[in-house]
Write a protein that holds these residues in place. Sequence first.
Motif, PDB file in Angstrom:
ATOM      1  N   THR B 180      -2.201  -0.862  41.929  1.00  0.00           N
ATOM      2  CA  THR B 180      -2.456  -0.741  43.369  1.00  0.00           C
ATOM      3  C   THR B 180      -1.722   0.504  43.864  1.00  0.00           C
ATOM      4  N   ALA B 181      -1.981   0.866  45.110  1.00  0.00           N
ATOM      5  CA  ALA B 181      -1.267   2.009  45.689  1.00  0.00           C
ATOM      6  C   ALA B 181       0.231   1.722  45.692  1.00  0.00           C
ATOM      7  N   GLU B 182       0.587   0.469  45.931  1.00  0.00           N
ATOM      8  CA  GLU B 182       2.011   0.092  45.987  1.00  0.00           C
ATOM      9  C   GLU B 182       2.673   0.309  44.621  1.00  0.00           C
ATOM     10  N   LYS B 183       1.965  -0.036  43.560  1.00  0.00           N
ATOM     11  CA  LYS B 183       2.547   0.140  42.218  1.00  0.00           C
ATOM     12  C   LYS B 183       2.753   1.615  41.907  1.00  0.00           C
ATOM     13  N   ILE B 184       1.799   2.419  42.352  1.00  0.00           N
ATOM     14  CA  ILE B 184       1.914   3.870  42.105  1.00  0.00           C
ATOM     15  C   ILE B 184       3.121   4.416  42.883  1.00  0.00           C
ATOM     16  N   MET B 185       3.285   3.944  44.097  1.00  0.00           N
ATOM     17  CA  MET B 185       4.436   4.366  44.906  1.00  0.00           C
ATOM     18  C   MET B 185       5.744   3.913  44.248  1.00  0.00           C
ATOM     19  N   LYS B 186       5.708   2.727  43.673  1.00  0.00           N
ATOM     20  CA  LYS B 186       6.915   2.201  43.020  1.00  0.00           C
ATOM     21  C   LYS B 186       7.296   3.080  41.828  1.00  0.00           C
ATOM     22  N   LEU B 187       6.264   3.543  41.114  1.00  0.00           N
ATOM     23  CA  LEU B 187       6.552   4.438  39.988  1.00  0.00           C
ATOM     24  C   LEU B 187       7.186   5.736  40.499  1.00  0.00           C
ATOM     25  N   ALA B 188       6.682   6.226  41.619  1.00  0.00           N
ATOM     26  CA  ALA B 188       7.257   7.441  42.209  1.00  0.00           C
ATOM     27  C   ALA B 188       8.719   7.205  42.580  1.00  0.00           C
ATOM     28  N   ASP B 189       8.999   6.030  43.155  1.00  0.00           N
ATOM     29  CA  ASP B 189      10.389   5.698  43.521  1.00  0.00           C
ATOM     30  C   ASP B 189      11.280   5.643  42.291  1.00  0.00           C
ATOM     31  N   THR B 190      10.753   5.081  41.205  1.00  0.00           N
ATOM     32  CA  THR B 190      11.542   4.976  39.964  1.00  0.00           C
ATOM     33  C   THR B 190      11.862   6.369  39.419  1.00  0.00           C
ATOM     34  N   ILE B 191      10.886   7.257  39.508  1.00  0.00           N
ATOM     35  CA  ILE B 191      11.113   8.634  39.034  1.00  0.00           C
ATOM     36  C   ILE B 191      12.231   9.282  39.865  1.00  0.00           C
ATOM     37  N   LYS B 192      12.155   9.065  41.152  1.00  0.00           N
ATOM     38  CA  LYS B 192      13.181   9.624  42.045  1.00  0.00           C
ATOM     39  C   LYS B 192      14.561   9.080  41.667  1.00  0.00           C
ATOM     40  N   ARG B 193      14.568   7.777  41.420  1.00  0.00           N
ATOM     41  CA  ARG B 193      15.859   7.114  41.093  1.00  0.00           C
ATOM     42  C   ARG B 193      16.432   7.631  39.779  1.00  0.00           C
ATOM     43  N   LEU B 194      15.555   7.889  38.815  1.00  0.00           N
ATOM     44  CA  LEU B 194      16.050   8.306  37.495  1.00  0.00           C
ATOM     45  C   LEU B 194      16.265   9.818  37.392  1.00  0.00           C
ATOM     46  N   LYS B 195      15.912  10.528  38.431  1.00  0.00           N
ATOM     47  CA  LYS B 195      16.075  11.993  38.418  1.00  0.00           C
ATOM     48  C   LYS B 195      17.529  12.342  38.077  1.00  0.00           C
ATOM     49  N   GLY B 196      17.691  13.238  37.131  1.00  0.00           N
ATOM     50  CA  GLY B 196      19.037  13.660  36.765  1.00  0.00           C
ATOM     51  C   GLY B 196      19.619  12.833  35.633  1.00  0.00           C
ATOM     52  N   SER B 197      19.158  11.594  35.478  1.00  0.00           N
ATOM     53  CA  SER B 197      19.730  10.760  34.403  1.00  0.00           C
ATOM     54  C   SER B 197      18.948  10.924  33.094  1.00  0.00           C
ATOM     55  N   VAL B 198      17.762  11.522  33.196  1.00  0.00           N
ATOM     56  CA  VAL B 198      16.970  11.760  31.973  1.00  0.00           C
ATOM     57  C   VAL B 198      16.974  13.255  31.706  1.00  0.00           C
ATOM     58  N   LYS B 199      17.368  13.611  30.474  1.00  0.00           N
ATOM     59  CA  LYS B 199      17.515  15.036  30.182  1.00  0.00           C
ATOM     60  C   LYS B 199      16.238  15.592  29.562  1.00  0.00           C
ATOM     61  N   PHE B 200      15.796  16.716  30.083  1.00  0.00           N
ATOM     62  CA  PHE B 200      14.643  17.392  29.490  1.00  0.00           C
ATOM     63  C   PHE B 200      15.134  18.317  28.384  1.00  0.00           C
TER      64      PHE B 200
END
Lengths: 303, 205
Positions: B180-200
């Motif tokens: 759903t749109a909500e699930k897609i938004m939740k994935l975006a939130d998770t990416i925001k939350r994990l920003k910086g903790s995952v190394k490229f």
Amino acid sequence: MSKERIKIAPEMYDIMPPEYQDLVNRATYGKEDRGWKDIGTTKELIEEHSLCAGCPESMAFRYILASLPAPEDTVMVGSTGCTSLVFPMVAVHNIHSLFGNQNAIASGLKRALSVRFPGKVKDVVVLAGDGATVDIGLDMTLQAWFRQEKFTTICFDNELYANTGGQESGLMQKGFVAKMAPVGKQFDKVRLPEIARESGCHYVVQCTVSKPSLIEKVVRNAVLVARELGPTYLQLYTPCILEIGKNSMEGLQEMRDSEKPTERFAYKEFVSEPAKQFLAELAAKDKERKAASKQLAGSTQEA
Amino acid sequence: MTQYRVLPGPEHFLPPAAASMGIRLPNPGEAHINGVIVPEEQAYEEAARQFLMAKVPTIFPGPLVLWAWNEKAAKKATAIRHLYETIKECVTPQQQAMLIPMPDYRPKYPKINPEVEINPNHPNLTIWHNKIDACMFVGVHCHQANLSLKIIRGGTSCYTIAMCAQAGHEDAMMSFRDATAEKIMKLADTIKRLKGSVKFDPKKR
């Protein structure tokens, strides 16, 4: 599909390839008087295709797509042959059938559409080569006509199996020698327009595709008659320039030569009495509508 | 339980359908990662990590969301755009987030421009051309998604995620279901939350 649904989500508009943006902004879905004259000034419903340079079939395809009365509510059914190379590039719903099955598929489809969308007009148009229509699929073609199925059958008659190298077909003219029919055709060309008339088709035309305005008229008539009355059939000469030893530029002349009054593709038309009456009413309504819009345009100018 | 795992390829020219190797679809509230059923929450984290680790994280929206054919579709399109902007914002300058449409399923021969679109009949061209190493399918009809996901697994090393509105896809390396749109938004939130903790790490990709 309806024309209201052909809109791109605003957030995705900028990433859509330009041909899709064009389809939304410049195609003639929903236009009342669409026709071959739109070609060149609007977005055509056919993208690039892989037919041979100068192929008359590609011209026929473009004229037909430009002339369908309601492409957004039309489903086309194709069959094996050169046409199947084009259908993937066409922005009208279409189904590829098994070789020869096209009229059986179209029968079921038309019935299913009328159940699924009661009260809505949904046109079905079969477009297949002479092999699919007259040889391999003759049974399905005729049975659909006997049952008075309400759809149009268009046959691209190139008088042989072009796609597979030039074998003899039922619509090949007598005596013709093809690359893979070296003995020459022993029998007469099947007289399918006459068979169509006797099988119950309400509107039957045989012609070449040398004149776009004629194709526009017959395609429109055939689809509208099929919508109201019953089966209709168009047999269009689209010569395979490769298989008859012509150059890319010679397709048009070949069609002009073949449509002379004494030639095998002289214009032929059979219209049933109910269809005659229907077309006359339609013409009167069209005339009235055009006069009214002309009057309206005149009064707007004066104001 | 099957030992088969749905991993980034190239597996081989005709990879088996994951379902035929015993991989099953998740139940509601679940997802699968490499063919192993996990709680959906875990999948959000893993999908976010994959996007943040990828050199060219890409979203492939299909016709079901590209065309505004109903309100739900339009809402999903907004969420997808938000997800794309979020990924762009959260990755490093060496990474390049992309949003490439799959406008329809016509086999576009003789020419497809792999830079600007993806076609389900030869998705590998778009992936090779843009060097995409992680992608997400969303709004693609299931039968076409299955076809594409198999081709991608067969001929590329791209990590595939399916954000499926139906029952999910065995042939993706990770699959959500009931999107759903909500699930897609939740994935975006998770990416925001994990920003910086995952190394490229460019060498890893």
